[in-house]
Write a protein that holds these residues in place. Structure first.
Motif, PDB file in Angstrom:
ATOM      1  N   VAL A  63       0.870  -1.174   0.000  1.00 12.64           N
ATOM      2  CA  VAL A  63       0.000   0.000   0.000  1.00 12.64           C
ATOM      3  C   VAL A  63       0.906   1.223   0.000  1.00 12.64           C
ATOM      4  O   VAL A  63       1.753   1.373   0.875  1.00 12.64           O
ATOM      5  CB  VAL A  63      -0.922   0.022   1.239  1.00 12.64           C
ATOM      6  N   LEU A  64       0.741   2.067  -0.989  1.00 10.22           N
ATOM      7  CA  LEU A  64       1.553   3.271  -1.118  1.00 10.22           C
ATOM      8  C   LEU A  64       0.796   4.434  -0.487  1.00 10.22           C
ATOM      9  O   LEU A  64      -0.348   4.700  -0.831  1.00 10.22           O
ATOM     10  CB  LEU A  64       1.830   3.525  -2.603  1.00 10.22           C
ATOM     11  N   LEU A  65       1.456   5.142   0.439  1.00  9.72           N
ATOM     12  CA  LEU A  65       0.836   6.244   1.177  1.00  9.72           C
ATOM     13  C   LEU A  65       1.579   7.541   0.856  1.00  9.72           C
ATOM     14  O   LEU A  65       2.787   7.636   1.070  1.00  9.72           O
ATOM     15  CB  LEU A  65       0.903   5.976   2.682  1.00  9.72           C
ATOM     16  N   ALA A  66       0.842   8.537   0.363  1.00  9.87           N
ATOM     17  CA  ALA A  66       1.511   9.779  -0.031  1.00  9.87           C
ATOM     18  C   ALA A  66       0.571  10.966   0.078  1.00  9.87           C
ATOM     19  O   ALA A  66      -0.627  10.854  -0.213  1.00  9.87           O
ATOM     20  CB  ALA A  66       2.017   9.668  -1.477  1.00  9.87           C
ATOM     21  N   CYS A  67       1.122  12.099   0.487  1.00  7.64           N
ATOM     22  CA  CYS A  67       0.412  13.367   0.373  1.00  7.64           C
ATOM     23  C   CYS A  67       0.598  13.895  -1.045  1.00  7.64           C
ATOM     24  O   CYS A  67       1.670  13.742  -1.636  1.00  7.64           O
ATOM     25  CB  CYS A  67       0.959  14.386   1.368  1.00  7.64           C
ATOM     26  N   VAL A  68      -0.434  14.515  -1.583  1.00  7.21           N
ATOM     27  CA  VAL A  68      -0.346  15.075  -2.923  1.00  7.21           C
ATOM     28  C   VAL A  68       0.611  16.263  -2.921  1.00  7.21           C
ATOM     29  O   VAL A  68       0.950  16.796  -1.860  1.00  7.21           O
ATOM     30  CB  VAL A  68      -1.746  15.499  -3.424  1.00  7.21           C
ATOM     31  N   PRO A  69       1.075  16.691  -4.096  1.00  6.18           N
ATOM     32  CA  PRO A  69       1.997  17.826  -4.152  1.00  6.18           C
ATOM     33  C   PRO A  69       1.439  19.052  -3.427  1.00  6.18           C
ATOM     34  O   PRO A  69       0.262  19.394  -3.564  1.00  6.18           O
ATOM     35  CB  PRO A  69       2.119  18.091  -5.662  1.00  6.18           C
ATOM     36  N   GLY A  70       2.281  19.678  -2.626  1.00  3.38           N
ATOM     37  CA  GLY A  70       1.890  20.866  -1.882  1.00  3.38           C
ATOM     38  C   GLY A  70       1.225  20.599  -0.549  1.00  3.38           C
ATOM     39  O   GLY A  70       0.984  21.534   0.213  1.00  3.38           O
ATOM     40  N   GLU A  71       0.968  19.337  -0.232  1.00  2.00           N
ATOM     41  CA  GLU A  71       0.270  18.986   1.007  1.00  2.00           C
ATOM     42  C   GLU A  71       1.265  18.539   2.074  1.00  2.00           C
ATOM     43  O   GLU A  71       2.049  17.623   1.856  1.00  2.00           O
ATOM     44  CB  GLU A  71      -0.745  17.865   0.751  1.00  2.00           C
ATOM     45  N   GLN A  72       1.222  19.209   3.249  1.00  2.00           N
ATOM     46  CA  GLN A  72       2.179  18.938   4.313  1.00  2.00           C
ATOM     47  C   GLN A  72       1.592  18.135   5.473  1.00  2.00           C
ATOM     48  O   GLN A  72       2.329  17.729   6.371  1.00  2.00           O
ATOM     49  CB  GLN A  72       2.730  20.264   4.857  1.00  2.00           C
ATOM     50  N   HIS A  73       0.286  17.909   5.506  1.00  2.00           N
ATOM     51  CA  HIS A  73      -0.354  17.241   6.645  1.00  2.00           C
ATOM     52  C   HIS A  73      -0.199  15.721   6.519  1.00  2.00           C
ATOM     53  O   HIS A  73      -0.914  15.067   5.746  1.00  2.00           O
ATOM     54  CB  HIS A  73      -1.833  17.606   6.717  1.00  2.00           C
ATOM     55  N   THR A  74       0.710  15.152   7.278  1.00  2.00           N
ATOM     56  CA  THR A  74       1.007  13.728   7.168  1.00  2.00           C
ATOM     57  C   THR A  74       0.420  12.866   8.281  1.00  2.00           C
ATOM     58  O   THR A  74       0.420  11.640   8.171  1.00  2.00           O
ATOM     59  CB  THR A  74       2.533  13.498   7.170  1.00  2.00           C
ATOM     60  N   LEU A  75      -0.066  13.466   9.369  1.00  2.00           N
ATOM     61  CA  LEU A  75      -0.465  12.673  10.531  1.00  2.00           C
ATOM     62  C   LEU A  75      -1.502  11.600  10.211  1.00  2.00           C
ATOM     63  O   LEU A  75      -1.380  10.468  10.706  1.00  2.00           O
ATOM     64  CB  LEU A  75      -0.970  13.587  11.655  1.00  2.00           C
ATOM     65  N   PRO A  76      -2.545  11.879   9.423  1.00  2.00           N
ATOM     66  CA  PRO A  76      -3.504  10.811   9.124  1.00  2.00           C
ATOM     67  C   PRO A  76      -2.862   9.622   8.413  1.00  2.00           C
ATOM     68  O   PRO A  76      -3.216   8.465   8.691  1.00  2.00           O
ATOM     69  CB  PRO A  76      -4.550  11.504   8.239  1.00  2.00           C
ATOM     70  N   LEU A  77      -1.928   9.888   7.516  1.00  2.00           N
ATOM     71  CA  LEU A  77      -1.231   8.791   6.838  1.00  2.00           C
ATOM     72  C   LEU A  77      -0.327   8.045   7.807  1.00  2.00           C
ATOM     73  O   LEU A  77      -0.166   6.823   7.701  1.00  2.00           O
ATOM     74  CB  LEU A  77      -0.409   9.328   5.665  1.00  2.00           C
TER      75      LEU A  77
END
Length: 247
Positions: free
Chosen positions: A113-127
């Motif tokens: 399962v690949l987990l990534a924020c989209v470009p420009g997105e800094q909110h990582t806690l949910p991932l």
């Protein structure tokens, strides 16, 4: 997923071992406002140990982060350091409770399962919460974190052949639907037996956007259940998960 606490009062979340998620959340918020790092760390550790990653995230961490964020919004920058301190220790706790990635293929033979924020997105806690929860089920993941460039993300999808891709967007301004559609349309494998990833859109940034076959879970429990099913893994029961937090 919707639910209520145990006991006669459905509005009060009583937990195994005599815990109370609302009381734990209030204690965590008070420690954060005091900038008491040791107390914040202790309360977060207790929550995860007592309830598990999923319930601790949805019932303690997310409501407290939201409460601190609202206080910041109503008082200017006075409480910004409170939110930053709390977020740092939430991240530290989630990573501490993330198990080491498996070195052998899964029984189902599925890709990670690949987990990534989209470009420009800094909110990582949910991932980070999802990554920790998946690790406890033995589901292989690749966590790429914040603001992954589009070309790098598409290259990783082609290289890894993931079973699923989870894209997080906290804000509408970062929710890149064309990129998500490109990921969902990715194919690999021999001709006649091509494989595509399950594509999951997480975060409020995607609200109101057409998903076009992509999944939109609303809680961590929902996302975890869907992803785990592809590996024959069974998520832990989460009777306290009332859907107050994002997936």
């Amino acid at each position: 997923m919707p639910g209520t606490g145990r006991g006669g009062d459905p509005g009060r979340a009583a937990a195994p071992g005599g815990g109370d998620v609302r009381q734990d959340g209030r204690g965590l918020a008070r420690a954060a406002v005091r900038l008491d790092a040791a107390a914040v760390e202790e309360r977060l550790e207790t929550a995860v140990t007592r309830y598990g990653v999923v319930t601790a995230w949805q019932e303690v961490m997310v409501p407290t982060l939201h409460a601190v964020g609202r206080r910041w919004a109503s008082t200017g920058d006075r409480y910004v350091v409170v939110e930053h301190l709390l977020a740092w220790h939430v991240s530290t706790t989630l990573r501490r409770h993330t198990r080491r990635p498996a070195t052998t293929p899964t029984a189902a033979g599925a890709g990670p399962v690949l987990l990534a924020c989209v470009p420009g997105e800094q909110h990582t806690l949910p991932l980070e919460a999802l990554n920790a929860a998946l690790s406890h089920l033995g589901v292989p993941t690749r966590m790429f974190g914040a603001a992954v460039p589009a070309d790098a993300l598409l290259t990783a999808v082609r290289r890894l052949g993931p079973a699923a891709v989870v894209l997080w967007a906290q804000a509408r301004s970062t929710a890149n639907l064309p990129l998500a559609e490109h990921v969902a349309a990715s194919e690999w494998g021999v001709k006649g037996a091509r494989t595509q990833p399950l594509t999951m859109l997480g975060g409020p940034g995607w609200a109101g956007r057409p998903s076009r076959g992509m999944l939109r879970p609303t809680t961590l429990s929902e996302a975890l259940g869907t992803l785990a099913a592809g590996y024959g893994a069974v998520p832990p029961a989460a009777p306290l998960s009332r859907g107050r937090g994002p997936a």
